[in-house]
Write a protein that holds these residues in place. Structure first.
Motif, PDB file in Angstrom:
ATOM      1  N   ILE A 142      60.213  11.239  58.290  1.00  0.00           N
ATOM      2  CA  ILE A 142      61.123  12.099  57.543  1.00  0.00           C
ATOM      3  C   ILE A 142      62.589  11.755  57.809  1.00  0.00           C
ATOM      4  O   ILE A 142      63.438  11.916  56.937  1.00  0.00           O
ATOM      5  CB  ILE A 142      60.832  13.582  57.859  1.00  0.00           C
ATOM      6  CG1 ILE A 142      59.519  13.966  57.204  1.00  0.00           C
ATOM      7  CG2 ILE A 142      61.935  14.485  57.391  1.00  0.00           C
ATOM      8  CD1 ILE A 142      59.099  15.376  57.431  1.00  0.00           C
ATOM      9  N   LYS A 148      64.962  18.203  48.140  1.00  0.00           N
ATOM     10  CA  LYS A 148      63.600  18.747  48.210  1.00  0.00           C
ATOM     11  C   LYS A 148      62.923  18.250  49.490  1.00  0.00           C
ATOM     12  O   LYS A 148      63.498  17.489  50.264  1.00  0.00           O
ATOM     13  CB  LYS A 148      62.778  18.276  47.004  1.00  0.00           C
ATOM     14  CG  LYS A 148      63.243  18.807  45.680  1.00  0.00           C
ATOM     15  CD  LYS A 148      62.184  18.594  44.635  1.00  0.00           C
ATOM     16  CE  LYS A 148      62.459  17.386  43.792  1.00  0.00           C
ATOM     17  NZ  LYS A 148      61.465  17.194  42.743  1.00  0.00           N
ATOM     18  N   ASP A 149      61.712  18.671  49.674  1.00  0.00           N
ATOM     19  CA  ASP A 149      60.903  18.170  50.766  1.00  0.00           C
ATOM     20  C   ASP A 149      60.802  16.649  50.648  1.00  0.00           C
ATOM     21  O   ASP A 149      60.780  16.108  49.545  1.00  0.00           O
ATOM     22  CB  ASP A 149      59.514  18.813  50.682  1.00  0.00           C
ATOM     23  CG  ASP A 149      58.604  18.372  51.786  1.00  0.00           C
ATOM     24  OD1 ASP A 149      57.525  17.831  51.468  1.00  0.00           O
ATOM     25  OD2 ASP A 149      58.964  18.555  52.961  1.00  0.00           O
TER      26      ASP A 149
END
Length: 142
Positions: free
Chosen positions: A44, A105-106
């Motif tokens: 991430i 967003k994610d």
């Protein structure tokens, strides 16, 4: 015999304008590299890096766009090339902003559209920088 030099002296980009314009390339390129790294590793943090680099590219691109709009308003006869340059910068900034919204967003949800937009934004930034430097140069007359 006197030599009459009637060449057109074009004003180039202000050096600060050139720095702002050229600064968009490594920032948007870094955003694309972050997206590519995320798409291959799914860490991430790469998506976070891409988001921050896109934000930096938008700051530099927005200031270069503002400068181009001011130059367009103050222009005497260079309207065609300057208008194309300003429109490319505007398209780069708008799509870069949409890309930043996609990246907000994610991380999983931002792929593949974030990657595609990063490629498009980088290509637009390259085109606007190319036109900016090739057409107008930097500094005084050429």
């Amino acid at each position: 015999m006197a030599v009459d030099d009637n060449r057109l002296v074009r004003r180039g980009l202000h050096p600060l304008h050139g720095i702002l314009l050229a600064g968009t390339i490594p920032l948007f390129l870094g955003g694309l590299a972050g997206d590519l790294a995320y798409s291959s590793s799914y860490q991430i943090e790469w998506s976070n890096f891409a988001s921050w680099l896109l934000a930096g590219g938008l700051v530099f691109g927005g200031l270069a766009l503002l400068w181009a709009i001011i130059d367009l308003v103050r222009a005497d006869r260079r309207g065609g090339a300057l208008l194309l340059y300003m429109l490319l910068l505007l398209a780069t900034w708008i799509l870069g902003f949409v890309n930043s919204l996609i990246h907000a967003k994610d991380a999983w949800a931002s792929m593949p559209m974030g990657l595609v937009l990063s490629v498009i934004v980088l290509l637009l930034a390259l085109a606007s920088t190319w036109i900016g430097f090739a057409r107008f140069g930097v500094g005084g007359g050429r």
